[in-house]
Design a protein around this motif. Structure first.
Motif, PDB file in Angstrom:
ATOM      1  N   PRO A 169      -7.313 -16.080  16.007  1.00 53.22           N
ATOM      2  CA  PRO A 169      -6.557 -17.086  15.252  1.00 53.22           C
ATOM      3  C   PRO A 169      -5.371 -16.440  14.539  1.00 53.22           C
ATOM      4  N   PRO A 170      -4.391 -17.243  14.100  1.00 55.70           N
ATOM      5  CA  PRO A 170      -3.297 -16.677  13.303  1.00 55.70           C
ATOM      6  C   PRO A 170      -3.839 -15.953  12.074  1.00 55.70           C
ATOM      7  N   VAL A 171      -3.200 -14.849  11.736  1.00 56.09           N
ATOM      8  CA  VAL A 171      -3.624 -14.023  10.610  1.00 56.09           C
ATOM      9  C   VAL A 171      -2.502 -13.994   9.580  1.00 56.09           C
ATOM     10  N   ARG A 172      -2.802 -14.365   8.341  1.00 56.44           N
ATOM     11  CA  ARG A 172      -1.783 -14.250   7.292  1.00 56.44           C
ATOM     12  C   ARG A 172      -1.431 -12.781   7.083  1.00 56.44           C
ATOM     13  N   ALA A 173      -0.172 -12.512   6.849  1.00 58.86           N
ATOM     14  CA  ALA A 173       0.260 -11.127   6.642  1.00 58.86           C
ATOM     15  C   ALA A 173      -0.523 -10.458   5.521  1.00 58.86           C
ATOM     16  N   LEU A 174      -0.880 -11.224   4.483  1.00 63.13           N
ATOM     17  CA  LEU A 174      -1.598 -10.629   3.356  1.00 63.13           C
ATOM     18  C   LEU A 174      -3.037 -10.273   3.712  1.00 63.13           C
ATOM     19  N   ASP A 175      -3.521 -10.717   4.880  1.00 64.25           N
ATOM     20  CA  ASP A 175      -4.871 -10.369   5.305  1.00 64.25           C
ATOM     21  C   ASP A 175      -4.899  -9.150   6.228  1.00 64.25           C
ATOM     22  N   MET A 176      -3.766  -8.515   6.459  1.00 63.82           N
ATOM     23  CA  MET A 176      -3.745  -7.302   7.269  1.00 63.82           C
ATOM     24  C   MET A 176      -4.332  -6.138   6.476  1.00 63.82           C
ATOM     25  N   PRO A 177      -4.870  -5.128   7.173  1.00 63.82           N
ATOM     26  CA  PRO A 177      -5.474  -3.996   6.474  1.00 63.82           C
ATOM     27  C   PRO A 177      -4.516  -3.287   5.527  1.00 63.82           C
ATOM     28  N   ASP A 178      -5.063  -2.730   4.464  1.00 64.00           N
ATOM     29  CA  ASP A 178      -4.266  -2.049   3.444  1.00 64.00           C
ATOM     30  C   ASP A 178      -3.357  -0.969   4.040  1.00 64.00           C
ATOM     31  N   THR A 179      -3.852  -0.276   5.070  1.00 62.89           N
ATOM     32  CA  THR A 179      -3.097   0.853   5.625  1.00 62.89           C
ATOM     33  C   THR A 179      -1.856   0.409   6.383  1.00 62.89           C
ATOM     34  N   MET A 180      -1.701  -0.905   6.608  1.00 64.05           N
ATOM     35  CA  MET A 180      -0.600  -1.385   7.442  1.00 64.05           C
ATOM     36  C   MET A 180       0.399  -2.261   6.691  1.00 64.05           C
ATOM     37  N   VAL A 181       0.267  -2.378   5.384  1.00 65.54           N
ATOM     38  CA  VAL A 181       1.083  -3.361   4.666  1.00 65.54           C
ATOM     39  C   VAL A 181       2.513  -2.885   4.421  1.00 65.54           C
ATOM     40  N   ASP A 182       2.738  -1.571   4.334  1.00 65.27           N
ATOM     41  CA  ASP A 182       4.079  -1.039   4.037  1.00 65.27           C
ATOM     42  C   ASP A 182       4.516  -0.133   5.175  1.00 65.27           C
ATOM     43  N   ARG A 183       5.339  -0.668   6.075  1.00 62.85           N
ATOM     44  CA  ARG A 183       5.678   0.095   7.267  1.00 62.85           C
ATOM     45  C   ARG A 183       6.565   1.287   6.983  1.00 62.85           C
ATOM     46  N   GLU A 184       7.114   1.388   5.788  1.00 55.32           N
ATOM     47  CA  GLU A 184       7.930   2.551   5.419  1.00 55.32           C
ATOM     48  C   GLU A 184       7.083   3.692   4.858  1.00 55.32           C
ATOM     49  N   LEU A 380     -12.686  -7.188   0.325  1.00 54.32           N
ATOM     50  CA  LEU A 380     -12.145  -6.354  -0.741  1.00 54.32           C
ATOM     51  C   LEU A 380     -11.020  -5.432  -0.267  1.00 54.32           C
ATOM     52  N   TYR A 381     -11.180  -4.749   0.862  1.00 56.30           N
ATOM     53  CA  TYR A 381     -10.192  -3.749   1.274  1.00 56.30           C
ATOM     54  C   TYR A 381     -10.355  -3.466   2.769  1.00 56.30           C
ATOM     55  N   ALA A 382      -9.563  -2.509   3.272  1.00 57.35           N
ATOM     56  CA  ALA A 382      -9.595  -2.073   4.671  1.00 57.35           C
ATOM     57  C   ALA A 382      -9.432  -3.269   5.602  1.00 57.35           C
ATOM     58  N   GLU A 383     -10.264  -3.356   6.657  1.00 54.43           N
ATOM     59  CA  GLU A 383     -10.123  -4.444   7.629  1.00 54.43           C
ATOM     60  C   GLU A 383     -10.973  -5.651   7.270  1.00 54.43           C
ATOM     61  N   GLN A 384     -11.523  -5.670   6.048  1.00 54.80           N
ATOM     62  CA  GLN A 384     -12.461  -6.732   5.677  1.00 54.80           C
ATOM     63  C   GLN A 384     -11.807  -8.112   5.660  1.00 54.80           C
ATOM     64  N   ARG A 385     -10.537  -8.191   5.318  1.00 58.36           N
ATOM     65  CA  ARG A 385      -9.863  -9.490   5.324  1.00 58.36           C
ATOM     66  C   ARG A 385      -9.698 -10.014   6.750  1.00 58.36           C
TER      67      ARG A 385
END
Length: 473
Positions: A169-184, A380-385
């Motif tokens: 299903p579509p995934v909200r950007a805010l539900d992506m894993p913590d390690t992937m939120v800031d591509r810089e 809470l964190y990681a891929e849990q969302r």
């Protein structure tokens, strides 16, 4: 299989990665395959991981455990970057260990241990990846490098924007894993490099089963999750690989006291709250959760740790100090608060448990499925969302608390979701669906079931891989 094989399993750091790898090792042993688990041993050990390794050596004497001591990582690295740095430091030690063995038929590495691909190639050992989370997560991870490049900004800046991935299903950007939120960030760049290398594995063992995730698995096998020109490794769904929960005895051999308490509760009457080895909340959140449980009127079994504000999350908590005044006394006839730890697998399987409030770690989700218990999802964190998305929107075997992505989930929300699962018609439908998933999971791991067949297909692939390597040599 007629000839004994030897497989080395290489887990990432953390109990959440060691535990499913141990279950994988047991599955190999049941099929006559010799197993060694090579565990990275950094300075300044995580006491929870250290205790788990010690228990493993005692509980499974047929399984060889080899510690791989490594030098200290850079003092400036913290959190996930420190773990990735330690895994890189372990590669030469792993190589030396593997080279010392008389024969290795396969190296099976955790999804965070991508550098093991180079070690396996150097030593001409067939190298496979173990993916301890959902097949749907694997489908997303393989697509993330391309999605991240095409996105207008970092996922962390995109909030509610839906991201489209094949097979899920579509995934909200805010539900992506913590390690992937800031591509810089260095962390995100490192993870993207790792994800891009996943297709190099000869195959992927996934801790799931065919019947649970047909859409994600079809997308993977149809080649929709890798860039054009690349092929998807063979996918073997060999789960659920979970703790069987056959014993919750301590050193004295007695059952845990909470199981005795559950014995006295009516069937499917208890809400169980447990948030994994890293589940630490603020004092304010603990008070809100307590209020919600009290107002719900339902029985509960709740594992709590000291509030986040306190330095040592492994210290013995004092619930009287951070829960609402009088809460323990007012709920003593229907609630039990445990300090730090509960025998989760055994608790979830107990017939008194009617709902599981969980952080959505995949191990926990599979335990709930195997027990036929609906979930109240509080990632809470990681891929849990991401797991929350699969459990709630794809599988329809859980509901999510609102506000988990903010600072505080209100007590009234805790109460509402407990009542929904325990009292409503929607809750009954959830229970029926998870009962169906339980039946499919039970069949999958039996002889002739989909996961059993997949495991033997993997062992057959090992024979071909070994022959290919022999010819190449």
């Amino acid at each position: 299989m007629t000839t004994e094989k030897t497989v080395v399993l290489y887990p990432a750091l953390g109990v959440g990665h060691l535990n499913p790898m141990v279950q994988l090792a047991k599955a190999f042993l049941r099929r006559g395959v010799a197993v060694t688990i090579a565990v990275v041993d950094p300075p300044g050990k995580d006491p929870v991981l250290e205790a788990a390794v010690a228990r493993l050596a005692v509980a499974c004497p047929s399984m060889t455990v080899r510690l791989l001591p490594i030098p200290p990582a850079c003092a400036d690295s913290h959190g996930a970057m420190r773990i990735l740095a330690e895994l890189r430091l372990a590669s030469p030690v792993l190589r030396e260990f593997l080279a010392s063995l008389p024969a290795v038929d396969a190296l099976v590495f955790d999804m965070f241990c991508i550098d093991a691909l180079d070690v396996g190639a150097d030593l001409a050992i067939p190298t496979y990846m173990f993916f301890p989370s959902a097949a749907a997560d694997l489908a997303i991870y393989l697509q993330v490098p391309g999605c991240c490049r095409a996105a207008p900004s970092s996922f962390g800046d995109m909030g509610e924007t839906p991201l489209r991935f094949s097979g899920v299903p579509p995934v909200r950007a805010l539900d992506m894993p913590d390690t992937m939120v800031d591509r810089e960030s260095e962390l995100c760049r490192t993870r993207l490099q790792q994800l891009a290398r996943m297709p190099e594995a000869r195959g992927v063992l996934v801790n799931s089963f065919e019947e649970l995730e047909p859409r994600a698995l079809k997308a993977l096998r149809d080649g929709l999750c890798v860039p054009a020109g690349r092929s998807t490794p063979q996918i073997y769904c060999v789960g659920p690989l979970v703790d069987g929960g056959v014993s919750a005895s301590g050193e004295s051999g007695e059952r845990h006291a909470c199981l005795e308490w559950l014995d006295m509760q009516p069937k499917q009457s208890v809400v169980f709250l447990c948030f994994g080895s890293g589940g630490v909340f603020s004092a304010a959140q603990l008070r809100e959760t307590a209020r919600g449980l009290e107002e719900s009127g339902h029985r509960f079994l709740w594992t709590v740790r000291s509030p986040r504000e306190e330095r040592n999350k492994f210290a013995e908590p004092d619930p009287e100090a951070f829960l609402p005044d009088g809460f323990l006394q007012r709920t003593s006839d229907r609630g039990l608060v445990l300090k730090n730890w509960a025998p989760q697998a055994e608790v979830v399987q107990h017939e008194a448990v009617g709902a599981f409030v969980t952080h959505c770690g995949w191990n926990s989700a599979l335990e709930a499925i195997m027990a036929g218990v609906p979930m109240i999802c509080w990632p809470l964190y990681a891929e849990q969302r991401l797991n929350k998305v699969h459990l709630v929107e794809e599988m329809n075997i859980g509901v999510a608390v609102e506000g988990y992505e903010e600072e505080l989930v209100k007590g009234r929300e805790v109460e509402a979701k407990v009542r929904l699962v325990m009292e409503s018609e929607e809750g009954k439908k959830l229970r029926d669906r998870v009962a169906m998933a339980q039946e499919m999971a039970t069949h999958a791991v039996k002889e002739g079931g989909s996961s059993d067949v997949a495991f033997y297909a993997f062992l057959k692939h090992l024979e071909v891989s070994k022959l290919d390597n022999t010819k190449a040599g």
